[in-house]
Design a protein around this motif. Structure first.
Motif, mmCIF file in Angstrom:
data_model
loop_
_atom_site.group_PDB
_atom_site.id
_atom_site.type_symbol
_atom_site.label_atom_id
_atom_site.label_comp_id
_atom_site.label_asym_id
_atom_site.label_seq_id
_atom_site.Cartn_x
_atom_site.Cartn_y
_atom_site.Cartn_z
ATOM 1 N N LYS A 93 0.814 -1.210 0.000
ATOM 2 C CA LYS A 93 0.000 0.000 0.000
ATOM 3 C C LYS A 93 0.847 1.258 0.000
ATOM 4 O O LYS A 93 0.338 2.334 0.265
ATOM 5 C CB LYS A 93 -0.951 -0.008 1.190
ATOM 6 N N PHE A 122 3.470 1.894 2.068
ATOM 7 C CA PHE A 122 3.977 2.251 3.387
ATOM 8 C C PHE A 122 4.999 1.218 3.830
ATOM 9 O O PHE A 122 4.998 0.089 3.366
ATOM 10 C CB PHE A 122 2.840 2.321 4.416
ATOM 11 N N SER A 123 5.867 1.621 4.746
ATOM 12 C CA SER A 123 6.841 0.717 5.320
ATOM 13 C C SER A 123 7.023 1.097 6.782
ATOM 14 O O SER A 123 6.614 2.175 7.211
ATOM 15 C CB SER A 123 8.169 0.824 4.558
ATOM 16 N N SER A 124 7.645 0.217 7.543
ATOM 17 C CA SER A 124 7.807 0.444 8.983
ATOM 18 C C SER A 124 9.231 0.836 9.333
ATOM 19 O O SER A 124 10.187 0.295 8.781
ATOM 20 C CB SER A 124 7.448 -0.820 9.767
ATOM 21 N N THR A 125 9.350 1.737 10.276
ATOM 22 C CA THR A 125 10.644 2.073 10.852
ATOM 23 C C THR A 125 10.967 1.037 11.931
ATOM 24 O O THR A 125 10.120 0.187 12.262
ATOM 25 C CB THR A 125 10.618 3.477 11.491
ATOM 26 N N ARG A 145 4.567 3.420 10.981
ATOM 27 C CA ARG A 145 4.315 3.254 9.545
ATOM 28 C C ARG A 145 4.441 4.617 8.874
ATOM 29 O O ARG A 145 3.846 5.591 9.311
ATOM 30 C CB ARG A 145 2.919 2.685 9.293
ATOM 31 N N ARG A 146 5.254 4.647 7.813
ATOM 32 C CA ARG A 146 5.454 5.889 7.056
ATOM 33 C C ARG A 146 5.378 5.571 5.572
ATOM 34 O O ARG A 146 5.683 4.457 5.158
ATOM 35 C CB ARG A 146 6.823 6.503 7.367
ATOM 36 N N LYS A 197 6.492 5.131 1.799
ATOM 37 C CA LYS A 197 7.795 4.715 1.252
ATOM 38 C C LYS A 197 8.598 5.899 0.719
ATOM 39 O O LYS A 197 9.814 5.837 0.646
ATOM 40 C CB LYS A 197 7.601 3.670 0.161
ATOM 41 N N ASP A 217 8.932 8.696 2.235
ATOM 42 C CA ASP A 217 9.392 9.488 3.373
ATOM 43 C C ASP A 217 10.905 9.672 3.306
ATOM 44 O O ASP A 217 11.644 8.784 2.855
ATOM 45 C CB ASP A 217 9.018 8.762 4.673
ATOM 46 N N PHE A 267 13.227 6.850 4.459
ATOM 47 C CA PHE A 267 13.474 5.739 3.541
ATOM 48 C C PHE A 267 14.360 6.165 2.373
ATOM 49 O O PHE A 267 15.128 5.363 1.842
ATOM 50 C CB PHE A 267 12.160 5.120 3.068
ATOM 51 N N ALA A 300 16.751 4.429 10.683
ATOM 52 C CA ALA A 300 15.481 3.712 10.746
ATOM 53 C C ALA A 300 14.806 3.844 12.105
ATOM 54 O O ALA A 300 13.735 3.289 12.326
ATOM 55 C CB ALA A 300 15.700 2.232 10.421
#
Length: 179
Positions: free
Chosen positions: A1, A3-6, A11-12, A14, A16, A19, A65
């Motif tokens: 979707k 988004f990715s996780s730190t 959740r931010r 991709k 951001d 990243f 991260a």
């Protein structure tokens, strides 16, 4: 979707800047790995230093991260970045610089495959630094991370010159084109 996780679980998107900085440091590690392979083929003794730098870049990534705005104390302790690796880079820079002839003109990335790959790594390092500085200014990353990348680009420049010298390769000098 998209988004990715730190590391903190946040959740931010991709896109951001965290990243973006992580991607730039990963690309930098890959460029250094390539330079290390070329340098290893020529028997350069600094290849172990390049491997150590790649390991430090993993620590840089861990710090990036872990945005300080969402990090708990346990996260901060696990991913802190000290000044020690910066001081080590400065020692390496001084050691190689002492062995080089003075720089009297602007040089172009050149000097054989090892040197050219180290120059390429330096350029990628500068981009990674440009990605990290806004994170440091926003209080999301440790200032030592930006300092490390700044000194790393200087190290890679000096090392590129050193590799060219050790291999007996000529560094191409910038000559202003006649227009």
């Amino acid at each position: 979707k998209g988004f990715s996780s730190t590391f903190t679980g946040e959740r931010r998107p991709k896109g951001d800047r965290i990243f973006e900085a992580l991607g730039a440091t990963d690309e930098l590690s890959s460029a250094i790995g390539l330079a290390g392979e070329f340098s290893s083929e020529k028997g350069h003794t600094f290849v172990d230093q390049l491997h150590k730098v790649q390991c430090m870049l993993q620590d840089v990534g861990s710090n990036l991260a872990t945005p300080l705005s969402s990090a708990r104390e346990a996260h901060r302790k696990r991913t802190s970045f000290s000044e020690k690796p910066i001081l080590e880079l400065e020692q390496w820079i001084d050691s190689y610089s002492e062995q080089l002839p003075p720089l009297r003109a602007f040089i172009l990335p050149s000097g054989g495959r090892s040197s050219a790959a180290l120059h390429f790594s330096r350029a990628v390092c500068r981009r990674a630094e440009r990605c990290v500085v806004p994170l440091v200014q926003a209080g999301e990353a440790d200032p030592n991370v930006a300092k490390y990348l700044n000194r790393l680009s200087d190290y890679l420049f000096v090392l590129a010159r050193y590799a060219a010298m050790k291999e007996g390769k000529e560094e191409k000098i910038y000559i202003k084109p006649e227009l």
